[in-house]
Structure formats: C-alpha cells, structure tokens
Enzyme design. Sequence first.
Site, mmCIF file in Angstrom:
data_model
loop_
_atom_site.group_PDB
_atom_site.id
_atom_site.type_symbol
_atom_site.label_atom_id
_atom_site.label_comp_id
_atom_site.label_asym_id
_atom_site.label_seq_id
_atom_site.Cartn_x
_atom_site.Cartn_y
_atom_site.Cartn_z
ATOM 1 N N LEU A 86 0.817 -1.217 0.000
ATOM 2 C CA LEU A 86 0.000 0.000 0.000
ATOM 3 C C LEU A 86 0.849 1.265 0.000
ATOM 4 O O LEU A 86 0.563 2.211 -0.741
ATOM 5 C CB LEU A 86 -0.959 -0.004 1.191
ATOM 6 C CG LEU A 86 -1.862 1.225 1.304
ATOM 7 C CD1 LEU A 86 -2.699 1.411 0.046
ATOM 8 C CD2 LEU A 86 -2.748 1.122 2.543
ATOM 9 N N ASP A 116 12.546 3.517 12.293
ATOM 10 C CA ASP A 116 12.009 2.455 13.135
ATOM 11 C C ASP A 116 10.869 3.075 13.939
ATOM 12 O O ASP A 116 11.106 3.868 14.857
ATOM 13 C CB ASP A 116 13.107 1.925 14.064
ATOM 14 C CG ASP A 116 12.595 0.858 15.036
ATOM 15 O OD1 ASP A 116 11.381 0.571 15.023
ATOM 16 O OD2 ASP A 116 13.417 0.338 15.811
ATOM 17 N N ILE A 117 9.641 2.734 13.584
ATOM 18 C CA ILE A 117 8.498 3.396 14.215
ATOM 19 C C ILE A 117 8.354 3.041 15.696
ATOM 20 O O ILE A 117 7.625 3.713 16.426
ATOM 21 C CB ILE A 117 7.172 3.093 13.477
ATOM 22 C CG1 ILE A 117 6.835 1.595 13.525
ATOM 23 C CG2 ILE A 117 7.212 3.621 12.052
ATOM 24 C CD1 ILE A 117 5.430 1.273 13.029
ATOM 25 N N TRP A 136 3.009 -4.796 11.337
ATOM 26 C CA TRP A 136 3.338 -6.228 11.344
ATOM 27 C C TRP A 136 2.115 -6.933 10.775
ATOM 28 O O TRP A 136 1.045 -6.902 11.357
ATOM 29 C CB TRP A 136 3.621 -6.713 12.759
ATOM 30 C CG TRP A 136 3.974 -8.172 12.827
ATOM 31 C CD1 TRP A 136 3.178 -9.232 12.459
ATOM 32 C CD2 TRP A 136 5.206 -8.749 13.273
ATOM 33 N NE1 TRP A 136 3.818 -10.425 12.649
ATOM 34 C CE2 TRP A 136 5.086 -10.167 13.152
ATOM 35 C CE3 TRP A 136 6.393 -8.228 13.769
ATOM 36 C CZ2 TRP A 136 6.096 -11.045 13.523
ATOM 37 C CZ3 TRP A 136 7.404 -9.113 14.134
ATOM 38 C CH2 TRP A 136 7.256 -10.495 14.001
ATOM 39 N N THR A 137 2.260 -7.585 9.623
ATOM 40 C CA THR A 137 1.108 -8.205 8.962
ATOM 41 C C THR A 137 1.226 -9.721 8.813
ATOM 42 O O THR A 137 0.345 -10.333 8.234
ATOM 43 C CB THR A 137 0.897 -7.587 7.564
ATOM 44 O OG1 THR A 137 2.105 -7.731 6.805
ATOM 45 C CG2 THR A 137 0.524 -6.114 7.670
ATOM 46 N N THR A 150 -8.061 -3.303 9.836
ATOM 47 C CA THR A 150 -8.462 -4.598 9.299
ATOM 48 C C THR A 150 -9.785 -5.081 9.878
ATOM 49 O O THR A 150 -10.159 -4.695 10.995
ATOM 50 C CB THR A 150 -7.363 -5.636 9.637
ATOM 51 O OG1 THR A 150 -7.808 -6.957 9.323
ATOM 52 C CG2 THR A 150 -6.995 -5.604 11.113
ATOM 53 N N TYR A 153 -2.752 -10.596 15.843
ATOM 54 C CA TYR A 153 -2.750 -9.546 14.827
ATOM 55 C C TYR A 153 -3.956 -8.624 15.011
ATOM 56 O O TYR A 153 -3.825 -7.393 15.040
ATOM 57 C CB TYR A 153 -2.756 -10.172 13.433
ATOM 58 C CG TYR A 153 -2.942 -9.177 12.314
ATOM 59 C CD1 TYR A 153 -1.965 -8.237 12.019
ATOM 60 C CD2 TYR A 153 -4.116 -9.169 11.550
ATOM 61 C CE1 TYR A 153 -2.146 -7.308 10.991
ATOM 62 C CE2 TYR A 153 -4.294 -8.255 10.522
ATOM 63 C CZ TYR A 153 -3.308 -7.325 10.255
ATOM 64 O OH TYR A 153 -3.495 -6.411 9.243
ATOM 65 N N TRP A 174 -8.155 -8.700 2.590
ATOM 66 C CA TRP A 174 -7.734 -9.477 1.418
ATOM 67 C C TRP A 174 -6.930 -8.618 0.431
ATOM 68 O O TRP A 174 -7.290 -8.467 -0.737
ATOM 69 C CB TRP A 174 -8.953 -10.064 0.725
ATOM 70 C CG TRP A 174 -9.790 -11.009 1.522
ATOM 71 C CD1 TRP A 174 -9.799 -11.183 2.867
ATOM 72 C CD2 TRP A 174 -10.767 -11.922 1.003
ATOM 73 N NE1 TRP A 174 -10.714 -12.150 3.231
ATOM 74 C CE2 TRP A 174 -11.324 -12.610 2.102
ATOM 75 C CE3 TRP A 174 -11.236 -12.217 -0.271
ATOM 76 C CZ2 TRP A 174 -12.320 -13.585 1.958
ATOM 77 C CZ3 TRP A 174 -12.226 -13.170 -0.416
ATOM 78 C CH2 TRP A 174 -12.757 -13.862 0.687
#
Length: 328
Positions: free
Chosen positions: A12, A54-55, A79-80, A121, A146, A171
């Site tokens: 994205l 680095d967030i 992180w996905t 999500t 998650y 998705w």
Amino acid sequence: MKVFVTGVNGQLGHDVMNELAKRGYEGVGSDLKPEYAGVADGSSVTKAPYVSLDITNAEAVDQVITAEKPDVIVHCAAWTAVDMAEDDDKVAAVRKVNVGGTQNIANVAKKLDVPMVYISTDYVFDGQGTTPWKPDFKGYKPMNVYGETKLGGEKAVSETLDKYFIVRIAWVFGVNGHNFIKTMLKVGASHDEVKVVDDQIGTPTYTFDLARLLVDMIETDKYGYYHATNAELPATVSGYDENGTKTGYISWYDFTKEIYRQAGYKTKVTPVTTAEYGLSKAVRPFNSRLDKSKLEKNGFKPLPLWTDAVHRYLEILHEDGFFDELKK
C-alpha cells in the site's frame, strides 16, 4: 500538500506514494530498511525522498517526522504476518510495532496538529455471521494477536487525535510484495489441482485503487472510521454472472476460480472447509465483509469492482514478466 508515508516498502505504501506524485503532492517515504527496498519498477516512489525509520523508537519518530513538517501522515507500516504473530516469542514485537509504533506516530501528529490516516483490518471483529461489518460498530472482538494489536493501534489513534481516518481493509493485493493472487498463480502453474477454503467470505482490496481513495480522503476533513474494499458484483438470482463468476460476496475459493479464469489457467480448484484445510496458526475470520456505504454518504468514490481490479492487476503482472518467470 506534503505527506509523510510509512511502510513504503510494502504494497500500500508504494501505491500511496505514486498516487501522491500523480496529483503533484510531495510524498516522503519511510520504512525500516536503510533505503527504499520495494519493487524496482521505476515508478515515482523509487525516486522520491526516503527516510529510514524504526516506528517503535519514539524519539526517532518524533525527530524524523517533526523535521519533515508534513501536512498529513499516512501510516501504512505494520506487522502483517498473521500466523507468525501467534508465536510466543513474537507477540511482544508485534505489539511494539502495531500498537507502540502507531502510538508514537499519533503523538507526533498531535504535536504537529496534522491529520493521520491509519490502515486497519476486519480482524478487529469476531469474524462471525455473513452481515457486512459497519465502520462505526464498536463491538470489537479480535480472535488473534494480529487483530488485537491492530485494534490497539486504532485506539492509539482515536484516543490521541481528533483529526484521523481509520480505514479498514481486507484481502489485500498489490504490485509491491507477496499476496494471495501471486501465491495462487505460482501454485496453479505447478499443480493440476489446488484446494482452497470456501467458508471464509469477503471481497479483496487492490492497493492501487485504495491509494486513490486515501488521497481523496486527505484532501478533505471528513474524518472518522471507514471501510474500503473493492466492490462486489451485483448479486444475481443464480449467484453467478455470464462468465461463471460468483456475484455478491465471495470466498477464497471463488476468488481463486476467478483469478485462474482470467489468467487462462486450467488448474482444478477444489473447495474445502477451514477445518479441512488446517495449517493456520492464527484463528481466521469466517466473515470479512465490510460495509462501505459510508464512503458514498460522505462523498467519496468507492473502489471499482473486484473483478475489474483483478483484470488490471493481471495485466501489470504480464507486463512485468511475472508469468514468464513462472514458465522457467
């Protein structure tokens, strides 16, 4: 308008940077790597300003973003890896990125008094039933790490800021990185039959289309929670259109069937239940449908039909030599 975008090495973030450039806005990309490490497609993101960040480092986030003086922050980094997030030795790291990292960015957005876009999500819900989840529904019940951490990120944004867009998607597929379509094309090219779950439902999200919507959003002050996936085909009496494509909401099985139809694959696709398929460490939602009606109510153009998105995406894969590589 100057926009600071996190996660530009992902699907994205890559497309958001390109959409900003297309409209003449200044995008500054960031990610963990020392330099841009996404697909080398020659698009605007590959030449745009890039800052390694680095967030999870609050001080670095504050210094870097403050120095850039953005008008908006679009936070795509996360992180996905859903299954890996379930590993006991990973949980703290997942929380540090998805909750702590988001809080760090929200704190800077508050300090600078700029809007923030946070990508979330359907996993924040319990994944049951068949009714589409409404964006302002607060009955959260994430089923895995998650989902819990993405909900934590949502709360970090909504409890810190007044000017925010929280946009839930599902998705996801895009040019830059791995996704379900690429995986199924690879598997289908080397197998006569694939088994795909048929009891998890939703619709896909093409990041190219989503990026256009996100930039539409930051051109306004219509803040709040939104849902954005590509549109379902209008439901028919038979449940299928003239191509044999499932209308209305779809399953991963239906998604795969359409990918193979458009790609010209003859691979047999066999439906199985989630229980029969097994393999997944994380509990998966059966219902990933998202109600997108709020977009039109607030004057935003919804994403195109998912079948059209697949068509355009496969064209790019052909142009980029993806199918030629499969034949080697």
